[in-house]
Design a protein around this motif. Structure first.
Motif, PDB file in Angstrom:
ATOM      1  N   ARG A   1       0.821  -1.197   0.000  1.00  0.00           N
ATOM      2  CA  ARG A   1       0.000   0.000   0.000  1.00  0.00           C
ATOM      3  C   ARG A   1       0.865   1.262   0.000  1.00  0.00           C
ATOM      4  O   ARG A   1       2.009   1.249   0.464  1.00  0.00           O
TER       5      ARG A   1
ATOM      6  N   TRP B   1      -4.887  10.174   1.659  1.00  0.00           N
ATOM      7  CA  TRP B   1      -5.329   9.031   0.881  1.00  0.00           C
ATOM      8  C   TRP B   1      -4.486   7.802   1.190  1.00  0.00           C
ATOM      9  O   TRP B   1      -3.377   7.899   1.734  1.00  0.00           O
TER      10      TRP B   1
ATOM     11  N   ALA C   1      -3.955   3.710  -0.768  1.00  0.00           N
ATOM     12  CA  ALA C   1      -4.342   2.798  -1.840  1.00  0.00           C
ATOM     13  C   ALA C   1      -3.422   1.591  -1.802  1.00  0.00           C
ATOM     14  O   ALA C   1      -2.236   1.704  -1.434  1.00  0.00           O
TER      15      ALA C   1
ATOM     16  N   GLY D   1      -8.821   1.402  -1.879  1.00  0.00           N
ATOM     17  CA  GLY D   1      -8.407   2.796  -1.773  1.00  0.00           C
ATOM     18  C   GLY D   1      -9.365   3.574  -0.902  1.00  0.00           C
ATOM     19  O   GLY D   1     -10.557   3.253  -0.814  1.00  0.00           O
TER      20      GLY D   1
ATOM     21  N   GLY E   1     -14.258   5.523   0.326  1.00  0.00           N
ATOM     22  CA  GLY E   1     -13.349   4.449  -0.057  1.00  0.00           C
ATOM     23  C   GLY E   1     -14.110   3.288  -0.655  1.00  0.00           C
ATOM     24  O   GLY E   1     -15.345   3.196  -0.572  1.00  0.00           O
TER      25      GLY E   1
ATOM     26  N   ARG F   1     -13.375  -1.127  -1.971  1.00  0.00           N
ATOM     27  CA  ARG F   1     -12.493  -2.278  -2.145  1.00  0.00           C
ATOM     28  C   ARG F   1     -13.102  -3.205  -3.189  1.00  0.00           C
ATOM     29  O   ARG F   1     -14.237  -3.681  -3.014  1.00  0.00           O
TER      30      ARG F   1
END
Length: 787
Positions: free
Chosen positions: A408, A419, A421, A472, A487, A489
């Protein structure tokens, strides 16, 4: 009672908000007296740093429901394992028959069905998945909690950052990292005695050593503990047969167990559920530059038990017993090994993290199935086919191994835009092997033709789940103190099982094996959106919508006589709608947090017991779960601290699929019946007093109580588990380097019914219900020395 719970929940939240508004700020339990052995600094509660959002933050700055306990709190409160952690934290419920045999639930999302849990469980950033097909449930590793930095309890779906299996919440154990500068350690010893048991000695040691100053350090931790049992195994001969056959248990020998207490036992094995835990871990931290750090962790733990922490119903008080027709021991082994490498590199405005892990776990347990096989074979082959109890045991082995990788990128700095991700991959191999000790059937013509080798049931079911995800999450803090986080997934999984079984009680009813193979796959998106108002550093209000997800799975092949024999079941999902507030009041001396959630649970994976004696998981229904959660901490004076916490849960099925109505009714599941294994409420309270003595010594006294509401479980039919509360007292003298504490756990010697028939391997019969229970009153002393 429902009306009372509903009124209590709404009243507590209303009271919390009203108090906050009166003081000009609004609520949080995000704080705790940090180092519990140290006096409160500046007369305020210390805030706990957490990584719930996979970045360093604080509980106060995390806009969803989080409870955190520091390592020093765990030590001072005597929290050493999952059972005591659940008792210290409202909102967590467990289903357990001993260490290493514990299912976790939060917010009413029970794990009683399916092949995956509803609560994620982590050591650092490593996901520890329970066995996929173990017949004692989604039982997680039960590590000793010595030398942890903290425990984080994240309530509600954590699908965006933590993936599948976290639809009800996530629990993270965060270990202490090696210190690059300080040579030192800690030694801890404990000795106690359990009512109707024996002595419980134990010890822990932690040692930290810098190898290269500022660059390289190692930390070593070792633990060995013994817990005497308190459940006796009594061998009764001649063993009475079941009585009172009737419509409630059609086809079986009887609905009621014979009078096992009416005949003096021929042998008694005292304290059969003793436990020995041996474990350790080694961690290495290498930091060649300020930007790069490499952390390596190796961990091993072994749990051995002589038997289950279960007694037989009915129970009239006094000594807990498990009655047997023959002297068949029931040992349990749980061996766990973990290897992890975490690499972090800091760029100018972001940090890259790679978490690579591999772990193995092997559970082995033996159950005396003499009574079950006697009733089962008479059910399938006709009453009177088997007239004697033939001793037989079954051994279940669950071997699991998992490789996982997460990479990540996360922003750093104080920009209003933050942020994170990343990508995630995990491959779980989980094999379920169930074997019986062959019995002599040659003199029993009803069976010998079908099973000349005396095999009642053998099975070998290797199970594989591969998961991949891209995730993210971003947040933006506006100038008006509003922060919006969104967010998602994307996930996909593929599962496969290759089944093999044979024997009299298998799908074929003979020694001719059945070998089906099944696979399934799915993909989807788990989104999340959170809006928080943070006018000051001491005040937060938030609203959140988040989705949780759990993979589908497979059942064992069932005999054709069973009502439902579907091999597969689909994924289930949850949508969580939540509002909450956090605040620090009265100059940091008071924290209150409160939230209210409403969850819609679709395609619930529910385990149901059938009249044929087998358990089967199906997507039975839809359900809802709702309730308030409140935590309060207050420094009443510089020496006295009060802690209160509570959760009330209203959970029930909202609709049952038409094809399962008959089966649901046979399991006493109707609309709006409550979901199994979910307490109606849980309340915790504690009062601590810390008084200075001469020479920098401190007298510390803590009284605590955990109150758990009633719930339902299922054996052959549903069982009501009464409410219970457990009270503990601790008192000791502490200094900066040592402490001595006397304690009494379960002061009033309460015997709680935690669950029923948790250890039922393949079958449940109407005449035998086994109840998992807690440790009786235990009195002891422990000492701690830091150097």
């Amino acid at each position: 009672m429902k009306a009372l719970n509903r009124f209590a929940g709404r009243s507590v939240i209303a009271l919390s908000i009203a108090v906050a508004l009166q003081l000009g700020v609004v609520p949080n339990r995000a704080y705790a007296a940090g180092a519990s052995d140290a006096a409160p600094e500046h007369d305020q509660l210390e805030e706990i740093v957490v990584t719930a959002e996979k970045r360093t933050s604080t509980v106060q700055a995390t806009p969803f429901s989080v409870t955190a306990l520091t390592g020093s709190q765990l030590t001072s409160e005597g929290v050493t394992g999952l059972a005591s952690l659940a008792g210290d934290t409202p909102g967590i419920s467990i289903r357990s028959s001993g260490p290493g045999q514990t299912e976790l639930e939060m917010r009413g999302l029970s794990s009683s069905g399916g092949s995956s849990p509803t609560v994620g469980f982590y050591i650092d950033d490593v996901p520890l998945t329970p066995p996929a097909a173990a017949l004692n449930g989604k039982v997680v590793v039960d590590p000793d909690l010595f030398d942890l930095n903290r425990v984080e309890v994240l309530r509600g779906p954590q699908g965006t950052l933590y993936g599948s299996g976290s639809m009800g919440g996530t629990i993270k154990l965060v270990t202490n990292q090696p210190d690059l500068h300080t040579l030192g350690g800690q030694v801890h010893g404990i000795l106690s005695s359990t009512s109707q048991g024996g002595l419980n000695p134990g010890g822990d040691v932690a040692f930290n050593m810098p190898l290269i100053d500022d660059k390289l350090a190692i930390r070593l931790v070792a633990t060995e503990k013994y817990t005497s049992g308190w459940v006796d195994r009594a061998v009764v001969s001649p063993f009475p047969q079941p009585t009172d056959p009737g419509p409630a248990c059609a086809g079986w020998n009887g609905c009621v167990r014979g009078n096992v207490t009416g005949t003096p036992p021929v042998a008694v094995i005292d304290n059969s559920n003793w436990e020995r835990l041996v474990g350790g871990r080694a961690s290495l931290l290498y930091k060649p530059t300020n930007n790069l750090s490499i952390s390596l962790l190796a961990m091993a733990q072994s749990i051995r038990m002589g038997g289950y922490s279960e007694y037989d119903q009915p129970y009239s008080g006094g000594q807990e017993y498990h009655y047997q027709p023959a002297n068949v021991p029931e040992p349990f082994h749980d061996n766990f090994h973990l290897y992890n490498a975490t690499i972090e590199y800091s760029f100018a405005n972001m940090k890259a993290t790679s978490v690579t892990s591999y772990w193995t776990r092997e559970e082995s347990q033996t159950q005396d199935s003499t009574e079950e096989v006697f009733s089962l074979l008479n059910y399938y082959y006709g009453q009177g086919s088997l007239t004697d109890f033939v001793p037989i045991n079954f051994t279940e082995k669950d071997t699991s191994r998992q490789f996982s990788e997460e990479f990540r990128l996360a922003s750093t700095g104080n920009s209003p835009l933050q942020w994170i991700a990343g990508v995630f991959y995990a491959s779980l191999h989980s094999a379920f092997i169930d074997t019986n000790e062959a019995i002599a059937l040659g003199s029993l013509p009803a069976f010998s033709a079908n099973s000349p080798n005396g095999i009642v049931y053998d099975a070998n079911n290797p199970y594989k789940i591969d998961q991949f995800a891209i995730f993210g999450e971003g947040s933006y803090a506006f100038a008006n103190h509003i922060k919006v986080t969104a967010g998602a997934r994307y996930f996909s999984y593929k599962s496969q099982v290759n089944e093999w079984q044979n024997g009299l009680a298998a799908n074929t009813g003979t020694e001719e094996p059945v070998t089906p193979s099944f696979s399934s796959s799915a993909n989807g998106v788990s989104p999340k959106i959170n809006v928080a108002w943070e006018p000051t550093g001491n005040y937060t209000m938030y609203a959140q919508i988040a989705k949780g997800f759990r993979p589908g799975g497979f059942n064992l092949p069932l005999p054709s006589s069973c009502a439902v024999s579907q091999e597969t079941y689909d994924p289930d999902t949850s949508w969580d709608y939540e509002v909450g507030e956090k605040a620090r009041l009265a100059g940091g001396r008071l924290t209150i947090n409160a939230d209210y959630y409403y969850i819609k649970w679709k395609n619930v994976q529910q385990a149901m017991n059938q009249g044929c004696g087998y358990t089967n998981t199906q997507n039975l229904a839809d359900a809802t779960s709702s309730g308030p959660e409140v935590e309060v901490n207050a420094l009443l004076t510089p020496e006295v601290r009060l802690g209160l916490g509570g959760a009330i849960n209203h959970t029930s099925f909202s609709s049952i699929k038409p094809e399962f109505l008959a089966l649901a009714n046979s399991s006493q599941i109707t609309i709006p019946s409550a979901i199994l294994n979910v307490p109606k409420y849980s309340l915790t309270s504690s009062l601590s007093w810390q008084h200075p003595l001469e020479h920098n010594y401190r007298l510390m006294v803590r009284l605590s109580d955990s109150w758990v509401g009633s719930s339902n479980d299922i054996s052959f039919t549903q069982t009501s588990l009464p409410a219970y509360h457990l009270t503990a007292l601790r008192a000791g003298v502490h200094s900066d380097i040592w402490s001595v504490t006397a304690f009494m756990n379960n002061i009033f010697d309460k015997r709680a019914m935690l669950s029923t028939n948790t250890t039922a391997f393949d079958w449940v019969i109407p005449s035998l219900t086994r109840v998992a229970t807690n440790q009786p009153r235990t009195i002891g002393i422990e000492g701690d020395y830091r150097f």
